[in-house]
Each structure stands twice: as C-alpha cells, then as structure tokens.
Design a protein around this motif. Structure first.
Motif, mmCIF file in Angstrom:
data_model
loop_
_atom_site.group_PDB
_atom_site.id
_atom_site.type_symbol
_atom_site.label_atom_id
_atom_site.label_comp_id
_atom_site.label_asym_id
_atom_site.label_seq_id
_atom_site.Cartn_x
_atom_site.Cartn_y
_atom_site.Cartn_z
ATOM 1 N N MET B 228 1.853 -2.790 -12.570
ATOM 2 C CA MET B 228 2.882 -1.860 -13.032
ATOM 3 C C MET B 228 2.353 -0.439 -13.033
ATOM 4 O O MET B 228 1.193 -0.184 -13.328
ATOM 5 N N TYR B 229 3.228 0.494 -12.666
ATOM 6 C CA TYR B 229 2.882 1.906 -12.761
ATOM 7 C C TYR B 229 4.102 2.685 -13.223
ATOM 8 O O TYR B 229 5.182 2.554 -12.628
ATOM 9 N N ALA B 230 3.935 3.466 -14.286
ATOM 10 C CA ALA B 230 5.007 4.321 -14.803
ATOM 11 C C ALA B 230 6.337 3.578 -14.934
ATOM 12 O O ALA B 230 7.376 4.047 -14.487
ATOM 13 N N GLY B 231 6.281 2.396 -15.526
ATOM 14 C CA GLY B 231 7.513 1.670 -15.826
ATOM 15 C C GLY B 231 8.064 0.850 -14.678
ATOM 16 O O GLY B 231 9.100 0.208 -14.818
ATOM 17 N N LYS B 232 7.386 0.894 -13.515
ATOM 18 C CA LYS B 232 7.881 0.126 -12.369
ATOM 19 C C LYS B 232 6.846 -0.900 -11.927
ATOM 20 O O LYS B 232 5.640 -0.679 -12.052
ATOM 21 N N VAL B 233 7.356 -2.015 -11.385
ATOM 22 C CA VAL B 233 6.448 -2.962 -10.751
ATOM 23 C C VAL B 233 6.155 -2.416 -9.365
ATOM 24 O O VAL B 233 7.068 -2.241 -8.558
ATOM 25 N N VAL B 234 4.895 -2.081 -9.069
ATOM 26 C CA VAL B 234 4.596 -1.480 -7.769
ATOM 27 C C VAL B 234 3.995 -2.478 -6.784
ATOM 28 O O VAL B 234 3.997 -2.245 -5.582
ATOM 29 N N GLU B 235 3.443 -3.582 -7.293
ATOM 30 C CA GLU B 235 2.964 -4.608 -6.369
ATOM 31 C C GLU B 235 2.961 -5.957 -7.060
ATOM 32 O O GLU B 235 2.709 -6.054 -8.268
ATOM 33 N N SER B 314 5.388 -4.847 -2.310
ATOM 34 C CA SER B 314 4.889 -3.598 -2.874
ATOM 35 C C SER B 314 5.939 -2.510 -2.730
ATOM 36 O O SER B 314 6.854 -2.603 -1.914
ATOM 37 N N ARG B 315 5.773 -1.500 -3.555
ATOM 38 C CA ARG B 315 6.714 -0.399 -3.598
ATOM 39 C C ARG B 315 5.994 0.828 -3.057
ATOM 40 O O ARG B 315 5.538 1.677 -3.843
ATOM 41 N N CYS B 316 5.841 0.899 -1.718
ATOM 42 C CA CYS B 316 5.085 1.996 -1.129
ATOM 43 C C CYS B 316 5.570 2.189 0.302
ATOM 44 O O CYS B 316 5.766 1.224 1.036
ATOM 45 N N TRP B 317 5.730 3.441 0.690
ATOM 46 C CA TRP B 317 6.231 3.720 2.044
ATOM 47 C C TRP B 317 5.291 3.199 3.118
ATOM 48 O O TRP B 317 5.705 2.862 4.224
ATOM 49 N N LEU B 318 4.000 3.136 2.794
ATOM 50 C CA LEU B 318 3.031 2.650 3.776
ATOM 51 C C LEU B 318 3.347 1.227 4.219
ATOM 52 O O LEU B 318 2.954 0.798 5.297
ATOM 53 N N ALA B 319 4.071 0.532 3.357
ATOM 54 C CA ALA B 319 4.339 -0.876 3.647
ATOM 55 C C ALA B 319 5.582 -1.064 4.499
ATOM 56 O O ALA B 319 5.905 -2.183 4.894
ATOM 57 N N GLU B 320 6.265 0.021 4.791
ATOM 58 C CA GLU B 320 7.560 -0.114 5.443
ATOM 59 C C GLU B 320 7.476 -0.832 6.789
ATOM 60 O O GLU B 320 8.268 -1.701 7.098
ATOM 61 N N GLU B 321 6.419 -0.454 7.598
ATOM 62 C CA GLU B 321 6.341 -1.021 8.947
ATOM 63 C C GLU B 321 6.190 -2.523 8.941
ATOM 64 O O GLU B 321 6.778 -3.221 9.756
ATOM 65 N N GLU B 322 5.386 -3.018 7.983
ATOM 66 C CA GLU B 322 5.190 -4.465 8.003
ATOM 67 C C GLU B 322 6.205 -5.193 7.136
ATOM 68 O O GLU B 322 6.018 -6.351 6.808
ATOM 69 N N ASP B 323 7.263 -4.479 6.762
ATOM 70 C CA ASP B 323 8.266 -5.115 5.914
ATOM 71 C C ASP B 323 8.874 -6.327 6.608
ATOM 72 O O ASP B 323 9.335 -6.265 7.726
ATOM 73 N N GLN B 324 8.843 -7.464 5.937
ATOM 74 C CA GLN B 324 9.358 -8.708 6.487
ATOM 75 C C GLN B 324 10.844 -8.824 6.231
ATOM 76 O O GLN B 324 11.527 -9.615 6.839
#
Ligand SMILES: Nc1ncnc2c1ncn2[C@@H]1O[C@H](COP(=O)(O)OP(=O)(O)O)[C@@H](O)[C@H]1O
Ligand SMILES: [Mg+2]
Lengths: 313, 332
Positions: B228-235, B314-324
């Motif tokens: 969790m980061y700043a109230g959100k689940v990030v991974e 995960s909640r990160c733009w870096l992950a967009e390309e491998e988004d399933q």
C-alpha cells in the motif's frame, strides 16, 4: 492491602497532631479574651484573673496545648467556656445531623456528577454535552444560600412537597429522607458540577485508550465497554475529586445548616465563634479536619482496590 | 478457483476534518483466501490500520467508509452495530501493535480472556475459566493458572502479546487481523510471536491478515502480499513473485531498504522523500515525487491497475506494456 491501611493509619498521627496544634495556636493568637466573655461586662480585674487561673490560661502555651491534647486522645475535648457543657457531648449530639447531610449531599453530587459527566463525554459536542456544561457552570456559580432559599420557596412553601426546615427523623425513614433532600441538593450541587467536569474529561481520556479498542474488538457490548472497561479506569481520578469534595461539603454544611435550620456541628461552630468559645471551636474544627483526613484515607484505599498497579507497590 | 474468506471491493475511507474531507484509503480491493497469510505492507501512514479497522467496524467516528467488505455472504459495511459486534472477536479477531497498552490495566488476565468466551459462546464462568487456561497454555504461557490471576502490568510485553493472541483466538475465528503485532517487541520476541501466529494458523486453518512495515516479516510469513502507498494498493502478488519480480518502484524501494543478512556488500537504501501529507492535492501518481523511474506521464495521470499475470497486479505506468488485462478491468 491490610499493610497499606495500617501504614496509612500510622501516618495520620503526626498529621492530626499538626492540625490540632495549628487550630490551638491560631485561636489563642486571635484577638478577644475568653475570660472577659465568661465574666461578662461586670467582672472585676480580680474576677478575670481568677477565671484565667481556673482555665489555666496563664500557663505557657505549650503546657496548655499538652493538657488539651492529652484530653483529646481520651475523647475529652474539654468544657465550653460559655455553657460549661462537655464539648464532646455537644458535638456528638449534633454530629449525626451534619454527617447525614454531608453523606446525602455527596451521594447526590456523585450520582448527578458521574452520570452527567459520563453522558456528556459519550455525547461529546452534542447539545446534550452543551447542556451539561452550562448546567455545571451554573452549579459551580450559584451560591448555596441562594439555591437553598429558592428550593425552599419552590418545593417547601409553594408546592409543599418537602419540609422547609429542620431534621427530626433518622435518614432511613421516609420523613427523614424528605427532610434531607432539599439541603442535600443545595449542598451537593456545586460538587456535582465539579465531579461532572472531572468525569467528562476522565472518560474522554480513557475512551481513546488502546484497551477500549481491544474490548470493542473482542465484541464486548457497548454498554459493558462504557460501564465496565471505561468507567472502572475513569473513576480513578474522579474518586479523588469526590473525596476532596466531601471535605468541602463538610465546610459547606455551615451555611446549609443555617439556611435549613438544621441543628448540626456547623451551626454549633458559628455560635461558638461568635461567643469566642475556644474549646468548642477547637473541638468542632478538629472533628472536621479528622473526618477530612479519614476520607482521604478512604480514597486511597478505594484507589488501591480499583487500580492493581497501586495495590502491589 | 480459490476460496475467499474475505473480499474487499473498492474500499474508500475518508476522515471528516476541520479542513474538509481527508481520504485515508482510496479504492482498495483484495481478497483473503482460506488458510493463507496475506501481508499488507507499506510505510507508516499509508492506510494499513484504517483498512483493517474498516473490516472490524471499528473506524473512529470521524471516518466514513464506502465500498463492500464481503464476509460469510454478508457485507460488513452494511451491518448494524449489533450485527458487527457479534462478528468481532468471534468470526474475525484483531490484535494490535501495542501489547503494553492493549490490555485493560484494572482487570486480570483471566477476566479479559474469559470475556469473549462468555460474550460469544455463552460459556459459564467455570467453563470459561477452564477454556481460558487451555488457551494460555496453547499460546505458550507457562503456569497459566497463576497468570489468570495476574494483572497486565505484571507481564512482559511478549507475554502480553501472547495473551492478546489467546484472546483473539478464543472463539476460533475464521480470520485473524494482526496489525504490526511485533513492531513494539524485541527482535527475539518478535520471531517467537510470528512463529506462534503461523503455528496457530496451521493448527486452526484460519486466515491471517498480517500488517507490517517490515519486508523481513513479509518474507518470513506471507503467502500473498499487498503493498500500500498513500491509501492505495499499488502492488499485489504472491510472496515469491513479489521478492523476485517486483513491478512497482515503491515495492522495489521497500525491498532495497531491507537489511540483507546474506550479503555483506549490500548497502541499505531508504526511499528518499516522504509520504504525501494526507489530503494534499496531487496530480498524477502519488509516488512520482519519490520515484526514481518517474516519467512525464506519471506527473499528469494517475495510473490504473495493470495485471502482469493472474494474481500479480500493480498500479504503475511502467507496467502498461506487459498488461495482460487489456479490458482494463480495475482491481484496486
Ligand atoms: N483519527 C484519525 N483522524 C484523521 N485522520 C486519520 C485518523 N487516523 C488515521 N488517519 C489518517 O489515515 C491515514 C492512514 O492511517 P493508518 O491506517 O493508521 O496508517 P498505517 O498504514 O500506518 O497503519 C493516515 O494518513 C492518517 O493521517
Ligand atoms: Mg498502523
């Protein structure tokens, strides 16, 4: 526990000696000559001298004190300069009236104060809380003699629910209770207000403690969370305030007894002061001071009963 | 399909403050499966405790929760006070960070331990006493008969936490929430308490949500991890994946800030900067001011949830390309 009580009882001895010494000295240093009060306006110099001799007023102060205190430990508070009556007897006749009034008042003060304070804390920042705050402020500011007079006018003269004056029956009879209720409210209101304020802040302090959250997490009913888990802890500081207020109440009986014409130690004391009746004043003050100290001891014992952290020290 | 005991969907918690509404948890979604340990990890202030208190129905009065918390076919956020009270300490239990202050100082250990047994299981005083002694034995407290009569101040921190665990387990809950249960304890005691929780989990088959800010604790205990980061689940990932292939730069940061006993040359790196202040208005990803990999896009757009493979999000733009999950179904 028993050790704690015995230890505290022993600590009382020097305390009470100190109090009696201060009372004794301050009355003797006060202006006014008891001999001339006893002798009256017609007494001659020789009369006064012999009265002083009789009373031992010519002896050194310390000798007088020692004579007095050795009587006191045997329950003999001396004789009234004025009426020649035994001080012990005069006080003991009136003491039950004063004691009952003080007890009734502290009960009224505790029930109203703890109840209002608790509700006020649980309903923090609501109109109920505001009402209780205003009530407490009023309770502290209203003078006893005024409140007493108003209560008499309303409930005794106007509606005639309760008698206006005097205590004639023991407090466990219905009539005795009726006689005590208005004086007890009069005397207890100020203390109720102080107890309510203390209870409110104590409950607010306790309610945010981790162990209250634990109690809720266990699924304990909210009623038990408040009355058991919270109040048992919140009562620790509140009991001190109740104890102190009992002392103030004993002092307050002087005015209330006057307003309600109750024949108690307070009225006795007022008469004795007016008459420069040294021994009578000494006896009454000593009694009140002793009671105050005993109540403090009681508070300490209650403390230890409620709070195990103290008990085991 | 695994068997979820608890499912949280789109949990939002806001505090009503003098300065307006402050969000504490924003759209958290996750499940806890039967018999697993789910670790929730993140720096202090990121919303871990508030998330767990929402499950217990123990949020402070100034907080308001929205979303769904499903347990046993019911939505906990929609139960009344009495219904949720019957679940607390019975089906779901919680232990807290501060064993020194979590027990009531004026009641005996025995009283506090017998209380839930009497409240939820209607045991008589005598039955409750015997059961309580058994529970103390079970959490490894020597001489349980004597401990029953003692007050919390007579026990060490580790012992008190064991008592808390005994209380929590007294009604055989399906779910135990442990909010930083070892943070206030000595290192050796920490290990013992964690071991105890894991052992009891094995014995009873209950599920555990273990909240911690310590990646070392995660490594030792977790089946699955929620960062969790700043109230959100990030991974979110199973523990192996999280340690071997972390996706979110915040997770990577947490892993780098973890002491490594096997490698002497390893240097500890704390994540630079601090959490955004609660209620601070921010654009883009809340982590971007501290993120070593931040791009222009991160400063403008808040990333949605991307799925790397089933169970790893995960909640990160870096992950967009491998988004399933090109449908972009939001998980958090
Ligand atoms: N009683 C409260 N009033 C206002 N804000 C609160 C309160 N309790 C927690 N918060 C806020 O909620 C956020 C999450 O807190 P919390 O869940 O306790 O964090 P942690 O991850 O350390 O357990 C924090 O930003 C905190 O400021
Ligand atoms: Mg926390």
């Amino acid at each position: 526990m028993a050790g704690l009580i015995v230890r505290r009882l022993f600590q009382l001895i020097p305390l009470l000696l100190g109090i009696s010494f201060i009372v004794f000295i301050s009355l003797h240093l006060a202006p006014g000559d008891p001999a001339s009060m006893i002798g009256g306006p017609t007494a001659t110099r020789e009369d006064l001298a012999s009265i002083r001799e009789d009373l031992g007023l010519n002896d050194p102060l310390f000798t007088q004190y020692f004579r007095y205190i050795s009587g006191v430990v045997q329950g003999d508070l001396g004789y009234s300069y004025q009426t020649k009556q035994s001080v012990t007897e005069a006080i003991m006749i009136r003491f039950p009236n004063t004691f009952n009034l003080a007890i009734a008042s502290i009960i009224v003060a505790t029930v109203i104060g703890v109840g209002a304070g608790m509700i006020s804390a649980i309903k923090q920042n609501t109109s109920l809380d505001a009402l209780s705050t205003i009530g407490a402020l009023a309770g502290i500011s209203i003078p006893n003699f005024w409140l007493g007079s108003v209560l008499i006018l309303l409930f005794a003269v106007n509606w005639q629910w309760f008698p206006a004056a005097g205590v004639t029956q023991p407090p466990w009879t219905l009539q005795g209770m009726k006689e005590l209720i208005l004086p007890a409210i009069t005397l207890g209101t100020g203390s109720a207000a102080l107890i309510a304020r203390m209870t409110r802040s104590a409950v607010l302090e306790v309610i945010r403690q981790d162990y209250i959250r634990t109690a809720r997490a266990k699924g304990v009913k909210e009623k038990s969370v408040i009355l058991l888990h919270c109040m048992r802890n919140a009562m620790i500081p509140v009991i001190t305030v109740i104890g102190l207020n009992f002392g103030f109440l004993l002092g307050g009986t002087i005015i209330t007894e006057q307003v309600f014409a109750i024949n108690g130690v307070g009225r006795l004391m007022i008469q004795a002061i007016a008459n420069r009746d040294y021994t009578m004043v000494q006896g009454a003050v000593l009694l009140v001071a002793t009671l105050f100290v005993l109540v403090n001891l009681l508070v300490d014992i209650l403390y230890a009963l409620i709070d195990p952290r103290i008990r085991y020290e | 399909m695994k068997d979820p005991v608890l499912t949280v969907e789109g949990l939002e918690v806001r505090f009503q403050g003098a300065a307006g509404e402050i969000p504490a948890v924003q759209g958290a979604s996750f499940s806890v499966h039967r018999g697993e340990v789910l670790c929730i990890v993140g720096e202090s202030g990121c919303g871990k405790s508030i998330t767990s208190l929402s499950v217990m129905g123990l949020l402070p009065g100034s907080a308001e929760a929205e979303g769904h918390i499903r347990f046993d076919g019911r939505d906990l956020l929609r139960l009344n006070r009495e219904e949720i009270r019957q679940i607390r300490g019975n089906d779901i239990s919680m232990i807290f960070q501060e064993p020194m202050t979590s027990l009531n100082p004026v009641f005996t250990v025995g009283f506090q331990l017998m209380e839930p047994l009497v409240v939820h299981r209607n045991l008589s005083k005598k039955q409750a006493f015997e059961e309580a002694v058994r529970l103390l034995e079970r959490v490894g407290i020597p001489d349980p008969g004597r401990r029953m009569e003692q007050y919390p101040h007579e026990l060490s921190g580790g012992m008190r936490q064991r008592v808390m665990i005994a209380i929590a387990l007294s009604c055989e809950p399906k779910l135990l929430i442990a909010d930083e249960p070892t943070t206030a304890l000595d290192v050796t005691i920490q290990a013992q308490i964690l071991e105890l929780i894991l052992k009891l989990k094995e014995d009873t088959g209950m599920s555990v949500i273990l909240i911690t800010h310590d990646m070392g604790v995660v490594a030792e205990t977790a089946d699955r991890v929620l960062v969790m980061y700043a109230g959100k689940v990030v991974e979110e990932a199973d523990v192996r994946t999280l340690f071997e292939d972390p996706k979110h730069p915040y997770t990577k940061g947490l892993l780098r800030s973890m002491p490594n006993v096997d490698d002497d040359t390893y240097t500890l790196e704390a994540i630079p900067g601090t959490l955004p202040k609660p209620g601070e208005i921010q654009q883009g990803c809340p982590f971007h001011p501290r993120c070593p990999e931040a791009m222009d896009r991160c400063r403008e757009e808040n990333p949605r949830v991307f799925t790397h493979r089933p169970g790893h999000m995960s909640r990160c733009w870096l992950a967009e390309e491998e988004d399933q999950d090109h449908a972009g179904e939001s998980v958090g």
